[in-house]
Design a protein around this motif. Structure first.
Motif: not given
Ligand SMILES: Nc1ncnc2c1ncn2[C@@H]1O[C@H](COP(=O)(O)OP(=O)(O)OP(=O)(O)O)[C@@H](O)[C@H]1O
Ligand SMILES: [Mg+2]
Lengths: 315, 270
Positions: B93, B97, B101-102, B104-105
């Motif tokens: 991870t 962030m 956000e993690n 969503v990546i």
């Protein structure tokens, strides 16, 4: 008064450079010295194109494109050819010195009696004020050209700052930030780390060149030497910005960087007013960045010593 | 499904420190199977997983996944098919962030990333729903940097991220080894739930014999860059921890024997 508005305008222009470095230095954590060359590239491209009769906005955009390319080359050298990051930047910066001389055809181009990006604002102000030389702005008398430049720069800064903020929240922007935060994670999530580095450096140097293009128009000349030490100035600005507002959150980081650059220019203007020799400016800046980099660990050891000492005294 | 054929990998070749980490390893794994990889330290378990993940290209041999020859694919491209969880709970991870956000990546693993806003309201809700299942209270902390979480929490999220888009293959490299016993048990259970529920094909390196017995339906044992035992089918359902310990002992004895023979020879000829 013109001193303060001058420092503000200069700060706003250079904050675009700082924003570029916020991407390279802080987000993908790349010590990118290309900056010293790409700001000059932006300035020389803009100067040459505007002198050749181009619309200043188009010339400024073209200058930005030049910086974008320069950054991409640095990224390519590092990501594709595995050259250490600092050396990649040094190579491109050195090459850009010749490129800039080629672009300008000489070492200095004056920009007198040519329109700049603030031309439209000047016309507008002249129209509103009926053509007065000095304008009463919040009680201060400011020359209409200075005010026009300031307002145009402010507009560009707000625009770029907002666009950058929006961009960093997109899928691509999120991936870019992650690439700097944890390269291993980014690879495991199917992102090409190298492409992200190249793209980030291109974007960063595009902003730096934009800053250079505006700087040339503001100062009224482009000079092949003007980029020397710019990277360290950018660093100092970012550090001041972080001290001002902290690093929590993207919006704060961007605002802080802009404010930090302006404050830094104000400090410089004041120091020069008080008699600081302009030749010493870069030395002072370097010392400042040095102090800002080592201060945190010094303070930490100092604290440890003090608390350690008191424990000893108690025993 | 996964076909590893005769792969070899030598680190630092032609130097005094040369390590033959994989010597002609072949392994075929069926769709939907859960395989544990056990073995002594330095036997090549991580190297085997890394070869599949694409951290390096093997010196020889080929790797096919899902009928595609991925032997020469770069690591990021293989991530389209492969989900990974690392031993280091911080590796999977991006600490600076946020949780959202993690994740969503990982929701776009292997897809192109455009200029759409990453964390929209509906995406947030979707993330909160999935994260709530972990029962760690993380759904209320979606905007906190992931670096502020514990190793166990981060590993749970990494597992979630690796499997958010159903991977063709899930690679787990001692993903519970760096955690305290309680978190390790929880992640172990979570792994079983996800693999069962999504019917994933998984390859898991583990040092925990109990984990090797409990979770998977096949166990392979590695030693010095070779696969030396392969327990599956009925045999696997009968295998217990002492059986695995016995296998380790056998290998240790054989090593001892090898070494004593080597010293004997050295004394004789040296
Ligand atoms: N990048 C590398 N460079 C040099 N040697 C390496 C590298 N990676 C692994 N090795 C060596 O290859 C051998 C196999 O390593 P590997 O990490 O696959 O072992 P492992 O079975 O995962 O062990 P452990 O149980 O300790 O994790 C070891 O001797 C190791 O030192
Ligand atoms: Mg290992």
């Amino acid at each position: 008064m013109s001193l303060i508005i001058g420092a503000f305008t200069m700060g706003l222009i250079l904050s675009l450079l700082s924003l570029g470095m916020l991407i390279s230095f802080r987000m993908i954590r790349f010590m990118d010295i290309t900056v010293d060359g790409s700001i000059t590239l932006g300035a020389s491209l803009a100067a040459v194109l505007i002198s050749a009769g181009w619309n200043p906005w188009v010339a400024t955009l073209a200058a930005m494109g030049g910086g974008f390319l320069a950054g991409a080359v640095t990224g390519l050298l590092h990501a594709r050819f595995k050259i250490p990051e600092l050396l990649s930047g040094i190579l491109v910066m050195t090459a850009l010195y010749s490129v800039n001389l080629r672009v300008m055809g000489r070492s200095n181009i004056p920009l007198l009696d040519v329109p700049s990006v603030s031309a439209a604002m000047e016309t507008f102000i002249a129209f509103m004020s009926g053509g007065a030389e000095k304008i009463n702005t919040l009680g201060w008398m400011i020359s209409s050209t200075d005010l026009a430049t300031f307002l145009t720069t402010l507009f560009i800064c707000i625009l770029i700052g907002t666009l950058l903020f929006r961009f960093l929240l997109t899928h691509l922007g999120t991936a870019l930030r992650a690439a700097g935060d944890n390269a291993q994670m980014v690879l495991a999530q199917g992102l090409n780390n190298k492409t992200m580095i190249i793209f980030s450096l291109a974007l960063a140097n595009g902003l730096v060149a934009l800053s250079g293009a505006l700087l040339a128009q503001y100062q009224g000349f482009a000079d092949v030497q003007m980029g020397i030490g710019m990277m360290v100035w950018g660093l100092a600005s970012i550090i001041i910005g972080e001290a001002l507002v902290g690093k929590a959150g993207l919006g704060l980081a961007i605002t802080g960087t802009i404010l930090g650059t302006i404050l830094f220019r104000l400090l410089i203007a004041i120091a020069l007013r008080w008699g600081l020799n302009p030749n010493d400016l870069k030395l002072v800046t370097a010392l400042f960045v040095f102090a800002a980099l080592v201060a945190p660990s010094w303070i930490a050891t100092l604290k440890k010593k003090i608390s350690g000492g008191s424990r000893y005294a108690q025993n | 499904m996964l076909k590893i054929n005769g792969i070899r990998k030598t680190f630092l070749p032609n130097t005094p420190n040369e390590v033959r980490a994989l010597r002609e390893v072949s392994l075929h794994i069926k769709e939907g199977s859960f395989t544990a990889v056990i073995g002594t330290n330095g036997s090549g378990k991580s190297t085997l997983l890394n070869a599949v993940a694409g951290t390096f290209e093997p010196d020889a041999g080929s790797i096919h996944l899902n009928n595609l020859d991925i032997t020469r694919w770069p690591e990021y491209r293989r991530a389209h098919l492969v989900g990974r969880v690392f031993q280091n709970p911080f590796a999977g991870t991006a600490p600076g962030m946020t949780i959202a956000e993690n994740i969503v990546i990982s929701m776009h693993r292997g897809k192109s990333r455009g200029l759409g806003t990453a964390v929209t309201r509906s995406v947030r809700d979707e993330i909160a729903d999935r994260v709530r299942v972990l029962k760690m209270g993380l759904e209320d902390r979606l905007d906190n940097p992931i670096g502020t979480l514990s190793g166990g929490q981060r590993q749970a999220l990494t597992l979630l991220m690796a499997t958010w888009l159903r991977p063709k293959l899930l690679l787990l490299d001692e993903h519970t080894a760096a955690l305290d016993p309680k978190s390790a048990a929880k992640i172990s259970e979570l792994t079983k739930d996800i693999v069962d529920h999504e019917k994933l094909t998984a390859l898991m390196v583990t040092h925990s014999m109990q984990q090797a017995v409990d979770l998977p339906n096949r166990i392979i044992m590695m030693h010095r860059g070779n696969i030396v035992e392969d327990v599956h089918g009925d045999q696997k359902t009968r295998v217990r921890v002492p059986d695995l310990m016995a296998a380790f002992d056998r290998i240790a004895k054989r090593d001892l024997f090898d070494e004593s023979v080597a010293t004997l020879l050295a004394r004789q000829y040296g």
